[in-house]
Write a protein that holds these residues in place. Structure first.
Motif, short mmCIF file in Angstrom:
data_model
loop_
_atom_site.label_atom_id
_atom_site.label_comp_id
_atom_site.label_asym_id
_atom_site.label_seq_id
_atom_site.Cartn_x
_atom_site.Cartn_y
_atom_site.Cartn_z
N UNK A 147 -3.81 7.68 -2.16
CA UNK A 147 -2.50 7.06 -1.95
C UNK A 147 -2.61 5.62 -2.44
N UNK A 148 -1.86 5.31 -3.50
CA UNK A 148 -1.86 3.95 -4.05
C UNK A 148 -0.77 3.15 -3.36
N UNK A 149 -1.15 2.28 -2.45
CA UNK A 149 -0.21 1.50 -1.66
C UNK A 149 0.68 0.64 -2.56
N UNK A 150 0.15 0.22 -3.70
CA UNK A 150 0.91 -0.64 -4.61
C UNK A 150 2.15 0.05 -5.16
N UNK A 151 2.20 1.38 -5.15
CA UNK A 151 3.39 2.10 -5.63
C UNK A 151 4.61 1.80 -4.78
N UNK A 152 4.41 1.38 -3.54
CA UNK A 152 5.53 1.07 -2.66
C UNK A 152 6.08 -0.34 -2.91
N UNK A 153 5.36 -1.15 -3.68
CA UNK A 153 5.77 -2.53 -3.93
C UNK A 153 6.68 -2.62 -5.15
N UNK A 154 7.46 -3.66 -5.20
CA UNK A 154 8.35 -3.86 -6.36
C UNK A 154 7.56 -4.17 -7.63
N UNK A 155 6.45 -4.85 -7.50
CA UNK A 155 5.60 -5.21 -8.65
C UNK A 155 4.19 -4.69 -8.37
N UNK A 156 3.90 -3.46 -8.77
CA UNK A 156 2.64 -2.82 -8.37
C UNK A 156 1.40 -3.29 -9.14
N UNK A 175 -0.88 4.59 9.26
CA UNK A 175 -1.63 3.44 8.75
C UNK A 175 -0.65 2.34 8.35
N UNK A 176 -1.17 1.12 8.32
CA UNK A 176 -0.40 -0.03 7.88
C UNK A 176 -1.29 -0.88 7.01
N UNK A 177 -0.67 -1.54 6.02
CA UNK A 177 -1.43 -2.37 5.08
C UNK A 177 -0.70 -3.68 4.84
N UNK A 178 -1.49 -4.74 4.62
CA UNK A 178 -0.95 -6.01 4.14
C UNK A 178 -1.15 -5.97 2.63
N UNK A 179 -0.04 -5.95 1.89
CA UNK A 179 -0.09 -5.82 0.43
C UNK A 179 0.49 -7.07 -0.21
N UNK A 180 -0.15 -7.50 -1.28
CA UNK A 180 0.31 -8.66 -2.05
C UNK A 180 0.77 -8.14 -3.40
N UNK A 181 2.07 -8.27 -3.74
CA UNK A 181 2.58 -7.68 -4.97
C UNK A 181 2.09 -8.36 -6.24
N UNK A 182 1.43 -9.49 -6.12
CA UNK A 182 0.89 -10.21 -7.27
C UNK A 182 -0.60 -10.38 -7.05
N UNK A 183 -1.36 -10.55 -8.13
CA UNK A 183 -2.80 -10.69 -8.00
C UNK A 183 -3.21 -12.03 -7.41
N UNK A 184 -2.28 -12.97 -7.32
CA UNK A 184 -2.57 -14.27 -6.72
C UNK A 184 -2.65 -14.13 -5.20
N UNK A 185 -3.70 -14.64 -4.56
CA UNK A 185 -3.80 -14.53 -3.10
C UNK A 185 -2.64 -15.19 -2.36
N UNK A 186 -1.97 -16.15 -3.00
CA UNK A 186 -0.86 -16.83 -2.34
C UNK A 186 0.47 -16.07 -2.47
N UNK A 187 0.46 -14.93 -3.16
CA UNK A 187 1.71 -14.17 -3.28
C UNK A 187 2.18 -13.75 -1.89
N UNK A 188 3.50 -13.76 -1.65
CA UNK A 188 3.99 -13.42 -0.31
C UNK A 188 3.65 -11.98 0.05
N UNK A 189 3.00 -11.79 1.18
CA UNK A 189 2.59 -10.43 1.55
C UNK A 189 3.75 -9.56 2.00
N UNK A 190 3.53 -8.27 1.88
CA UNK A 190 4.46 -7.28 2.37
C UNK A 190 3.67 -6.33 3.26
N UNK A 191 4.36 -5.78 4.26
CA UNK A 191 3.72 -4.82 5.15
C UNK A 191 4.16 -3.44 4.71
N UNK A 192 3.18 -2.59 4.38
CA UNK A 192 3.45 -1.21 3.98
C UNK A 192 2.96 -0.32 5.12
#
Length: 156
Positions: free
Chosen positions: A55-64, A78-95
């Protein structure tokens, strides 16, 4: 290598999975693991036939193209903290996934002001998904560390 035990003392091989182990748990009675590889972080959920469904969590993000910084497993899935950008400062999303495969997304910025959002960790309990967010430091040693906690519970 994944191993399975019904009694905690006898173990059998449950398959070989790609990547480095980050966390593991159970989703609806099935084993689940969070693994990292050089190019992708992936959750693998064991299927009834013994195979593993990636299961690729990034598929749920707008910018995977981002990364996953935290995954937790528990009775609510399950729950994940996902960052839609490779920058650590990108705003996280909860999946979040109740069944292990279908996903819903909540931008953390909808719940906590982005300027107050630092490192985020998730936990999944029997009745809630918890997101613990560290408020970024103001670089003053006299200022105590602060955290905010977001609690999500099932409807009804």
């Amino acid at each position: 290598m994944a191993w399975r035990s019904a009694d905690g003392s006898t173990w059998a091989e449950a398959g070989q999975l790609p990547g480095w182990f980050r966390s593991a748990g159970v989703v609806r009675g099935r084993a689940a693991v969070f693994l990292s590889e050089p190019s992708v972080d992936m959750i693998h959920v064991e299927q009834t036939d013994g195979s593993w469904l990636p299961v690729d969590v990034r598929q749920a993000l707008e910018a995977p193209s981002g990364f996953i910084s935290s995954v937790a497993f528990g009775p609510l899935g399950w729950a994940a903290v996902a960052h839609p950008d490779v920058e650590p400062s990108s705003p996280p999303q909860i999946v979040h996934s109740v069944d292990g495969t279908s996903m819903s997304v909540v931008p953390l910025a909808d719940l906590i002001a982005p300027e107050l959002t630092g490192d985020a960790q998730v936990a999944v309990t029997a009745d809630a998904v918890l997101v613990r967010v560290t408020v970024p430091s103001d670089d003053d040693e006299a200022t105590p560390a602060r955290q905010q906690v977001v609690v999500g519970t099932p409807r009804g």
